[in-house]
Write a protein that holds these residues in place. Structure first.
Motif, mmCIF file in Angstrom:
data_model
loop_
_atom_site.group_PDB
_atom_site.id
_atom_site.type_symbol
_atom_site.label_atom_id
_atom_site.label_comp_id
_atom_site.label_asym_id
_atom_site.label_seq_id
_atom_site.Cartn_x
_atom_site.Cartn_y
_atom_site.Cartn_z
ATOM 1 N N ALA A 147 0.858 -1.189 0.000
ATOM 2 C CA ALA A 147 0.000 0.000 0.000
ATOM 3 C C ALA A 147 0.894 1.238 0.000
ATOM 4 C CB ALA A 147 -0.898 -0.003 1.228
ATOM 5 N N ILE A 148 0.614 2.143 -0.926
ATOM 6 C CA ILE A 148 1.359 3.401 -0.974
ATOM 7 C C ILE A 148 0.501 4.453 -0.284
ATOM 8 C CG2 ILE A 148 2.447 5.105 -2.475
ATOM 9 C CD1 ILE A 148 2.720 2.950 -4.606
ATOM 10 N N VAL A 149 0.966 4.977 0.851
ATOM 11 C CA VAL A 149 0.164 5.955 1.585
ATOM 12 C C VAL A 149 0.940 7.251 1.803
ATOM 13 C CG1 VAL A 149 -1.146 4.142 2.788
ATOM 14 C CG2 VAL A 149 0.851 5.127 3.885
ATOM 15 N N GLY A 150 0.204 8.297 2.114
ATOM 16 C CA GLY A 150 0.806 9.606 2.341
ATOM 17 C C GLY A 150 -0.251 10.664 2.109
ATOM 18 N N LYS A 151 -0.011 11.847 2.650
ATOM 19 C CA LYS A 151 -1.003 12.914 2.468
ATOM 20 C C LYS A 151 -1.020 13.327 0.983
ATOM 21 C CE LYS A 151 2.189 16.572 3.456
ATOM 22 N NZ LYS A 151 2.868 17.363 4.439
ATOM 23 N N PRO A 152 -2.017 14.090 0.563
ATOM 24 C CA PRO A 152 -2.100 14.476 -0.846
ATOM 25 C C PRO A 152 -0.839 15.215 -1.312
ATOM 26 C CG PRO A 152 -4.132 15.013 0.288
ATOM 27 C CD PRO A 152 -3.165 14.575 1.337
ATOM 28 N N ASN A 153 -0.467 14.937 -2.576
ATOM 29 C CA ASN A 153 0.583 15.705 -3.225
ATOM 30 C C ASN A 153 2.017 15.350 -2.834
ATOM 31 O OD1 ASN A 153 0.293 17.395 -5.342
ATOM 32 N ND2 ASN A 153 0.705 19.266 -4.179
ATOM 33 N N VAL A 154 2.193 14.274 -2.103
ATOM 34 C CA VAL A 154 3.571 13.909 -1.725
ATOM 35 C C VAL A 154 4.299 13.127 -2.813
ATOM 36 C CG1 VAL A 154 3.362 13.927 0.794
ATOM 37 C CG2 VAL A 154 2.664 11.899 -0.477
ATOM 38 N N GLY A 155 3.529 12.586 -3.780
ATOM 39 C CA GLY A 155 4.167 11.854 -4.878
ATOM 40 C C GLY A 155 3.757 10.388 -4.962
ATOM 41 N N LYS A 156 2.598 10.038 -4.395
ATOM 42 C CA LYS A 156 2.157 8.637 -4.394
ATOM 43 C C LYS A 156 1.928 8.118 -5.821
ATOM 44 C CE LYS A 156 -1.388 9.394 -1.761
ATOM 45 N NZ LYS A 156 -1.152 10.836 -1.507
ATOM 46 N N THR A 203 -8.804 4.208 -4.527
ATOM 47 C CA THR A 203 -7.578 3.416 -4.531
ATOM 48 C C THR A 203 -7.439 2.807 -5.916
ATOM 49 O OG1 THR A 203 -8.692 1.422 -3.842
ATOM 50 C CG2 THR A 203 -7.800 2.795 -2.099
ATOM 51 N N ILE A 204 -6.209 2.712 -6.369
ATOM 52 C CA ILE A 204 -5.970 2.120 -7.674
ATOM 53 C C ILE A 204 -5.043 0.936 -7.460
ATOM 54 C CG2 ILE A 204 -4.985 2.503 -9.969
ATOM 55 C CD1 ILE A 204 -5.559 5.513 -9.476
ATOM 56 N N GLU A 205 -5.452 -0.208 -7.950
ATOM 57 C CA GLU A 205 -4.598 -1.375 -7.780
ATOM 58 C C GLU A 205 -3.923 -1.712 -9.093
ATOM 59 O OE1 GLU A 205 -5.956 -4.759 -5.792
ATOM 60 O OE2 GLU A 205 -6.736 -3.621 -4.089
ATOM 61 N N GLU A 206 -2.644 -1.968 -9.030
ATOM 62 C CA GLU A 206 -1.891 -2.308 -10.233
ATOM 63 C C GLU A 206 -0.914 -3.424 -9.909
ATOM 64 O OE1 GLU A 206 -2.327 -1.136 -13.155
ATOM 65 O OE2 GLU A 206 -3.109 0.906 -13.005
ATOM 66 N N GLN A 207 -0.710 -4.273 -10.895
ATOM 67 C CA GLN A 207 0.263 -5.348 -10.717
ATOM 68 C C GLN A 207 1.554 -4.947 -11.411
ATOM 69 O OE1 GLN A 207 -0.621 -8.634 -9.561
ATOM 70 N NE2 GLN A 207 -2.710 -7.998 -9.102
ATOM 71 N N ALA A 208 2.649 -5.205 -10.774
ATOM 72 C CA ALA A 208 3.930 -4.937 -11.416
ATOM 73 C C ALA A 208 4.896 -6.042 -11.026
ATOM 74 C CB ALA A 208 4.466 -3.593 -10.979
ATOM 75 N N SER A 209 5.964 -6.163 -11.788
ATOM 76 C CA SER A 209 6.984 -7.136 -11.427
ATOM 77 C C SER A 209 8.224 -6.368 -11.011
ATOM 78 C CB SER A 209 7.282 -8.025 -12.626
ATOM 79 O OG SER A 209 8.374 -8.857 -12.321
ATOM 80 N N LEU A 210 8.692 -6.641 -9.816
ATOM 81 C CA LEU A 210 9.872 -5.940 -9.315
ATOM 82 C C LEU A 210 10.933 -6.989 -8.994
ATOM 83 C CD1 LEU A 210 9.732 -3.076 -6.761
ATOM 84 C CD2 LEU A 210 11.385 -4.882 -6.482
ATOM 85 N N ARG A 211 12.028 -6.962 -9.737
ATOM 86 C CA ARG A 211 13.102 -7.955 -9.571
ATOM 87 C C ARG A 211 12.542 -9.380 -9.568
ATOM 88 N NH1 ARG A 211 16.918 -4.594 -5.951
ATOM 89 N NH2 ARG A 211 16.969 -2.743 -7.263
ATOM 90 N N GLY A 212 11.588 -9.639 -10.444
ATOM 91 C CA GLY A 212 11.039 -11.000 -10.568
ATOM 92 C C GLY A 212 10.009 -11.343 -9.515
ATOM 93 N N ILE A 213 9.639 -10.367 -8.676
ATOM 94 C CA ILE A 213 8.629 -10.608 -7.639
ATOM 95 C C ILE A 213 7.358 -9.891 -8.084
ATOM 96 C CG2 ILE A 213 8.033 -10.265 -5.204
ATOM 97 C CD1 ILE A 213 11.172 -9.775 -4.850
ATOM 98 N N ARG A 214 6.220 -10.597 -7.984
ATOM 99 C CA ARG A 214 4.969 -9.946 -8.374
ATOM 100 C C ARG A 214 4.508 -9.056 -7.233
ATOM 101 N NH1 ARG A 214 -0.829 -11.307 -8.819
ATOM 102 N NH2 ARG A 214 -0.435 -13.209 -7.659
ATOM 103 N N ILE A 215 4.196 -7.810 -7.575
ATOM 104 C CA ILE A 215 3.767 -6.870 -6.551
ATOM 105 C C ILE A 215 2.401 -6.323 -6.927
ATOM 106 C CG2 ILE A 215 4.362 -4.772 -5.304
ATOM 107 C CD1 ILE A 215 6.887 -5.983 -5.086
ATOM 108 N N CYS A 216 1.519 -6.284 -5.951
ATOM 109 C CA CYS A 216 0.227 -5.651 -6.179
ATOM 110 C C CYS A 216 0.243 -4.344 -5.405
ATOM 111 C CB CYS A 216 -0.883 -6.573 -5.685
ATOM 112 S SG CYS A 216 -2.486 -5.813 -5.844
ATOM 113 N N PHE A 217 0.351 -3.236 -6.134
ATOM 114 C CA PHE A 217 0.416 -1.928 -5.505
ATOM 115 C C PHE A 217 -0.966 -1.333 -5.332
ATOM 116 C CE2 PHE A 217 4.653 -1.957 -7.502
ATOM 117 C CZ PHE A 217 5.408 -1.609 -6.412
ATOM 118 N N THR A 218 -1.206 -0.730 -4.193
ATOM 119 C CA THR A 218 -2.415 0.057 -4.036
ATOM 120 C C THR A 218 -1.989 1.485 -3.763
ATOM 121 O OG1 THR A 218 -3.248 -1.866 -2.885
ATOM 122 C CG2 THR A 218 -4.672 0.038 -2.938
ATOM 123 N N ASP A 219 -2.381 2.344 -4.668
ATOM 124 C CA ASP A 219 -2.111 3.770 -4.521
ATOM 125 C C ASP A 219 -3.352 4.346 -3.856
ATOM 126 O OD1 ASP A 219 -1.711 6.461 -4.820
ATOM 127 O OD2 ASP A 219 -1.832 6.449 -7.011
#
Ligand code: GDP
Length: 456
Positions: A223-232, A257-273
């Motif tokens: 989960a990517i968290v932070g107040k508005p405008n910090v760069g999430k 919230t926006i969920e996206e799948q990405a691969s980071l160094r061969g690891i599957r990551i599900c990011f939630t912005d």
């Protein structure tokens, strides 16, 4: 007699080729009925590709031009006779050829039935069969590699080795209990304790990898968290390397919230912005915030972004408090601007990692990726042949086996009667057997008597 099963083995959709597969004693017979060789010679040799046509023997209708192969039992995937028909990858062709196989005597295969038969026929053990499914479903290179290793039997051989040691111990204990008058070496409590402790270490070595294994198999939820405008959104975009979520200068625009799948160094990551976790009167925004909180709660790892070019606000402090007892990495962003907030001002748990970035300039991203990878692997560098326990079922059986071994250790330490100790060792042995799918009881009894000379 075992039935013959048939199924479409390739994915549905448009593709160059598709495969209909059969397994069972009637496979060759069915192929012979529905296949017409282009050469006109109708001899189907095992393990040869035969070029020709699939035709309905009832009315001579030609269904498709194909390559067909017959593999004779027992050295096949399922251990039974197997036929594969390679036709064009059109759903119509696949469906009609399958229907013809079924009309000719095959039965529709159930889910995973080819692999199930492979297991039942001893072509692979249970953990290897489970790996086949993981292999097909793998969404990252690391989960694929782990499944491939498991399918090759790396987990099975480790589990079997531990199980064999438990078996040896069981035999020695049982022999001591049941034949105390025989001329056999007596087993001491110290010896039992030593052997149990080695076994416990080996189970532990497997279990250590289970946390990483689960993430490798299922993906890491971040989960990517932070107040508005910090760069999430900017951070999410860096990971995704494309502009999926909208980046703007107006605070609070990442409404949902926006969920996206990405691969980071061969690891599957599900990011939630997430939208900033803060109270608001705007009904649309507050909905997003509610979801942020949920994403926050279920994430394996939290990335808290803080704008280093502005003083800490109440909201930052609130979030810093919320992550204190969670797995989190703090990202001090906007390092390209004048720094107003640095890590000394954060007052967080000392073990939380802080990474400085300038997402605008693409700086610090590498370090952040290192930190995420480190979180997953715990800093362990794995070699190719290392076993990674990726399956929750296996991990839970290993844990149960470990508990039993520990029980046995405790009882041995207080010199409890051997039959009590034996019960726990046997339970551990059975739990490990559930991983590989082996059954136990007769095996042990037979081995005990095999150790005795009959004439004695
Ligand atoms: P969010 O509201 O947390 O999702 O933040 P955004 O990703 O939308 O970014 C808000 C603004 O900050 C945008 O104008 C970004 O271009 C800008 N921004 C993001 N990261 C940096 C950075 O490292 N340095 C500077 N100077 N600006 C940044």
């Amino acid at each position: 007699m075992e039935s013959t099963i048939a199924a479409i083995s390739t994915a549905y959709g448009e593709s160059g080729i598709g495969i209909v597969r059969m397994s069972g004693p009637m496979s060759l017979n069915i192929l012979t009925k529905i296949f017409v060789s282009a050469k006109g010679v109708q001899i189907i040799k095992p393990r040869y590709m035969h070029y020709g046509y699939i035709e309905d023997p009832q009315n001579g209708t030609r269904l498709d031009e194909v390559l067909a192969v017959y593999m004779k039992a027992p050295h096949t995937y399922t251990g039974e006779d197997v036929v594969e028909i390679q036709c064009h990858g059109s759903y119509i062709s696949l469906k009609e050829i399958l229907a013809l196989c079924l009309r000719s005597g095959a039965e529709p295969a159930g889910r995973g039935e080819f692999t199930k038969r492979a297991f039942l026929n001893g072509r692979m053990d249970l953990s290897q069969a489970e790996a086949v499914i993981d292999l097909i479903k793998a969404r990252s290179s690391r989960s694929f590699d782990a499944a491939l290793g498991q399918m090759g039997g790396n987990l099975s051989s480790k589990v079997r080795a531990v199980r064999d040691k438990l078996k040896e111990l069981l035999i020695d204990i049982t022999v001591n209990m049941d034949y105390p008058d025989e001329d056999i070496e007596e087993i001491t409590y110290d010896q039992i304790l030593n052997r149990l402790s080695l076994i416990n270490d080996e189970i532990n070595n497997l279990l250590v990898s289970a946390g990483e294994g689960k993430i490798i198999r299922e993906g890491l939820s971040v989960a990517i968290v932070g107040k508005p405008n910090v760069g999430k959104s900017s951070l999410m975009n860096v990971f995704l390397k494309e502009n999926r979520s909208i980046v703007t200068d107006i605070p609070g625009t990442t409404r949902d919230t926006i969920e996206e799948q990405a691969s980071l160094r061969g690891i599957r990551i599900c990011f939630t912005d997430t939208a900033g976790i803060h109270e608001t009167d705007d009904p649309v925004e507050s909905l997003g915030i509610e979801r942020s909180k949920q994403a926050f709660d279920k994430a394996d790892l939290i990335l808290l972004l803080i704008d280093s070019s502005t003083p800490l606000e109440e909201e930052d402090k609130e979030l810093l408090k919320m992550i204190n007892d969670r797995s989190a990495i703090i990202v001090l962003n906007k390092q390209d601007l004048h720094t107003v907030t640095d890590e000394n001002m954060l007052e967080t748990a000392p073990n939380l990692k802080v990474i400085k970035t300038s997402l605008a300039e693409g700086k610090g991203v590498e370090e952040l990726e290192d930190a995420i990878e480190m979180f997953v692997t715990g800093g362990q560098i794995r070699r190719e042949n290392d076993v990674l326990v990726t399956n929750v079922r296996h991990a839970s059986l290993l844990r149960k086996a470990k508990e039993e071994v520990e029980q046995a250790e405790n009882m041995t330490a207080i010199h409890e009667a051997l039959d009590f100790i034996e019960v726990n060792i046997r339970a551990a042995f059975d739990y490990l057997g559930e991983i590989t799918g082996d059954t136990a009881s007769d095996e042990i009894i037979n081995e005990i008597f095999a150790r005795f000379c009959l004439g004695k």
